[in-house]
Design a protein around this motif. Structure first.
Motif, PDB file in Angstrom:
ATOM      1  N   UNK A   1     105.961   5.729  29.194  1.00 34.69           N
ATOM      2  CA  UNK A   1     105.395   6.204  27.937  1.00 34.69           C
ATOM      3  C   UNK A   1     104.442   7.364  28.208  1.00 34.69           C
ATOM      4  N   UNK A   2     104.648   8.469  27.540  1.00 29.75           N
ATOM      5  CA  UNK A   2     103.750   9.612  27.639  1.00 29.75           C
ATOM      6  C   UNK A   2     103.521  10.158  26.241  1.00 29.75           C
ATOM      7  N   UNK A   3     102.268  10.376  25.912  1.00 29.40           N
ATOM      8  CA  UNK A   3     101.963  10.931  24.594  1.00 29.40           C
ATOM      9  C   UNK A   3     102.257  12.425  24.615  1.00 29.40           C
ATOM     10  N   UNK A   4     103.228  12.826  23.812  1.00 22.52           N
ATOM     11  CA  UNK A   4     103.620  14.233  23.722  1.00 22.52           C
ATOM     12  C   UNK A   4     103.597  14.655  22.270  1.00 22.52           C
ATOM     13  N   UNK A   5     102.714  15.600  21.956  1.00 17.72           N
ATOM     14  CA  UNK A   5     102.592  16.113  20.571  1.00 17.72           C
ATOM     15  C   UNK A   5     102.504  14.964  19.562  1.00 17.72           C
TER      16      UNK A   5
ATOM     17  N   UNK B   1     107.095   7.160  23.375  1.00 25.69           N
ATOM     18  CA  UNK B   1     108.291   6.338  23.381  1.00 25.69           C
ATOM     19  C   UNK B   1     107.992   4.955  23.956  1.00 25.69           C
ATOM     20  N   UNK B   2     108.644   3.965  23.391  1.00 27.00           N
ATOM     21  CA  UNK B   2     108.478   2.589  23.847  1.00 27.00           C
ATOM     22  C   UNK B   2     109.436   2.304  25.000  1.00 27.00           C
ATOM     23  N   UNK B   3     109.385   1.098  25.520  1.00 24.44           N
ATOM     24  CA  UNK B   3     110.247   0.670  26.625  1.00 24.44           C
ATOM     25  C   UNK B   3     111.720   0.750  26.234  1.00 24.44           C
ATOM     26  N   UNK B   4     112.007   0.559  24.956  1.00 25.35           N
ATOM     27  CA  UNK B   4     113.395   0.636  24.473  1.00 25.35           C
ATOM     28  C   UNK B   4     113.776   2.053  24.076  1.00 25.35           C
ATOM     29  N   UNK B   5     112.917   3.021  24.429  1.00 26.05           N
ATOM     30  CA  UNK B   5     113.171   4.451  24.202  1.00 26.05           C
ATOM     31  C   UNK B   5     113.092   4.856  22.727  1.00 26.05           C
ATOM     32  N   UNK B   6     112.430   4.039  21.914  1.00 29.67           N
ATOM     33  CA  UNK B   6     112.237   4.400  20.508  1.00 29.67           C
ATOM     34  C   UNK B   6     110.954   5.222  20.383  1.00 29.67           C
ATOM     35  N   UNK B   7     110.994   6.260  19.571  1.00 28.96           N
ATOM     36  CA  UNK B   7     109.844   7.155  19.433  1.00 28.96           C
ATOM     37  C   UNK B   7     108.935   6.707  18.292  1.00 28.96           C
ATOM     38  N   UNK B   8     107.618   6.757  18.560  1.00 33.07           N
ATOM     39  CA  UNK B   8     106.624   6.343  17.560  1.00 33.07           C
ATOM     40  C   UNK B   8     105.587   7.443  17.376  1.00 33.07           C
TER      41      UNK B   8
ATOM     42  N   UNK C   1     104.731  -0.656  25.435  1.00 31.31           N
ATOM     43  CA  UNK C   1     104.339   0.681  25.879  1.00 31.31           C
ATOM     44  C   UNK C   1     103.723   0.602  27.272  1.00 31.31           C
ATOM     45  N   UNK C   2     103.740   1.717  27.967  1.00 32.96           N
ATOM     46  CA  UNK C   2     103.103   1.822  29.276  1.00 32.96           C
ATOM     47  C   UNK C   2     102.285   3.108  29.287  1.00 32.96           C
ATOM     48  N   UNK C   3     101.043   3.022  28.807  1.00 32.52           N
ATOM     49  CA  UNK C   3     100.219   4.234  28.709  1.00 32.52           C
ATOM     50  C   UNK C   3      98.748   3.861  28.624  1.00 32.52           C
ATOM     51  N   UNK C   4      97.988   4.160  29.670  1.00 35.01           N
ATOM     52  CA  UNK C   4      96.549   3.916  29.626  1.00 35.01           C
ATOM     53  C   UNK C   4      95.893   4.785  28.555  1.00 35.01           C
ATOM     54  N   UNK C   5      96.447   5.970  28.342  1.00 34.64           N
ATOM     55  CA  UNK C   5      95.887   6.866  27.327  1.00 34.64           C
ATOM     56  C   UNK C   5      95.997   6.238  25.939  1.00 34.64           C
ATOM     57  N   UNK C   6      97.120   5.589  25.661  1.00 37.50           N
ATOM     58  CA  UNK C   6      97.279   4.916  24.372  1.00 37.50           C
ATOM     59  C   UNK C   6      96.281   3.781  24.242  1.00 37.50           C
ATOM     60  N   UNK C   7      96.093   3.008  25.309  1.00 36.08           N
ATOM     61  CA  UNK C   7      95.129   1.905  25.293  1.00 36.08           C
ATOM     62  C   UNK C   7      93.727   2.431  24.968  1.00 36.08           C
ATOM     63  N   UNK C   8      93.354   3.539  25.601  1.00 38.21           N
ATOM     64  CA  UNK C   8      92.024   4.129  25.371  1.00 38.21           C
ATOM     65  C   UNK C   8      91.829   4.534  23.920  1.00 38.21           C
ATOM     66  N   UNK C   9      92.885   5.005  23.295  1.00 38.48           N
ATOM     67  CA  UNK C   9      92.775   5.502  21.923  1.00 38.48           C
ATOM     68  C   UNK C   9      92.529   4.389  20.897  1.00 38.48           C
ATOM     69  N   UNK C  10      92.762   3.148  21.305  1.00 39.78           N
ATOM     70  CA  UNK C  10      92.485   2.053  20.375  1.00 39.78           C
ATOM     71  C   UNK C  10      90.991   1.754  20.268  1.00 39.78           C
TER      72      UNK C  10
END
Length: 262
Positions: free
Chosen positions: A123-127, A131-138, A214-223
């Motif tokens: 998972x990488x936050x881009x713009x 994407x989740x583990x199942x490759x779905x975009x959120x 998801x696999x993203x420390x950046x996403x975790x921080x944003x919560x």
């Protein structure tokens, strides 16, 4: 007075010396290869990690240094420590940081799983999308506003993995059918795939849909929780965009009580 101070100093020094000697003696008697194979710094680090219960049983140690120092006797050493602590000998499964497993049989024999070769993108936050583990975009902004149950977890965390079956059962509860379930892994997706090659996955499975992974420390921080990135599992629940519960550990009964509030 001077004599009393001298005696107290002697007693304190003796106690400190005895504590250090106890660990050295334990290692010499039961884990002798550590003295030979570890550097002085590593050896001292291992000693500092050692914790004993009131009966003198070793209840905690740095397993990585134990493995390095023990060499081909690692399985034998680990089984000895475990048997002395629990009173029984049984197969032990250790999950490494890369997701591979080490299975130690009662006789100390070791088998290892291999790293998954399946290609996967983390998972990488881009713009403002991820994407989740199942490759779905959120959409990240939308994710951060959604209510639900959120778990910060890892496949190398025993309490996390053993709780997966009960966490999956939560999603089947009719009362929680409209709740979002989000798993925020401290692992790479490759490590999750490697986990699926081992026996812990066979025993406890994974977090199944509707869990979103998801696999993203950046996403975790944003919560913006109180999570300090020093361990897992960490759980938080959101209602109306606000965190109404958060903390370390997975307490299913507590989670049920909190989820009915959403």
């Amino acid at each position: 007075m001077k004599k009393l101070i001298t005696m107290l100093a002697f007693v304190l020094c003796s106690i400190t010396f005895a504590q250090k000697t106890d660990k050295d003696v334990y290692i010499a008697n039961h884990l002798p290869l550590l003295k030979e194979n570890l550097t002085t710094k590593e050896y001292n680090t291992f000693k500092k990690s050692m914790r004993f219960d009131k009966k003198g049983k070793l209840i905690y140690q740095n397993s990585d240094l134990l493995e390095k120092g023990a060499g081909n006797q690692f399985g034998v050493y680990y089984q000895y420590i475990s048997t002395q602590r629990t009173g029984a000998s049984y197969p032990i499964v250790l999950v490494k940081d890369d997701g591979t497993e080490i299975t130690i049989e009662p006789d100390g024999t070791i088998s290892r799983t291999s790293i998954s070769t399946k290609e996967v993108t983390d998972s990488t936050i881009v713009r403002n999308t991820i994407k989740s583990y199942t490759d779905k975009e959120y959409n990240v902004s939308e994710l951060l506003t959604e209510d639900g149950l959120f778990i910060v977890t890892s496949t190398s965390c025993g309490p996390c993995v053993t709780a997966y079956p009960e966490l999956n059962e939560l999603t089947k509860n009719e009362a929680f059918s409209k709740i979002n379930f989000v798993a925020l892994y401290r692992d790479s997706f490759q490590k999750i795939n490697t986990f699926k090659e081992g026996s812990m996955f066979q025993r406890f499975g994974e977090l199944n849909a509707p869990w979103i992974i998801f696999s993203s420390d950046e996403l975790i921080k944003r919560y913006k929780t109180k999570y300090d990135f020093k361990g897992v599992p960490y759980v938080f629940i959101k209602k109306n965009g606000k965190i109404i519960y958060q903390g370390y550990g997975i307490k299913i009964d507590v989670l049920k009580k909190e989820l009915v509030k959403i």
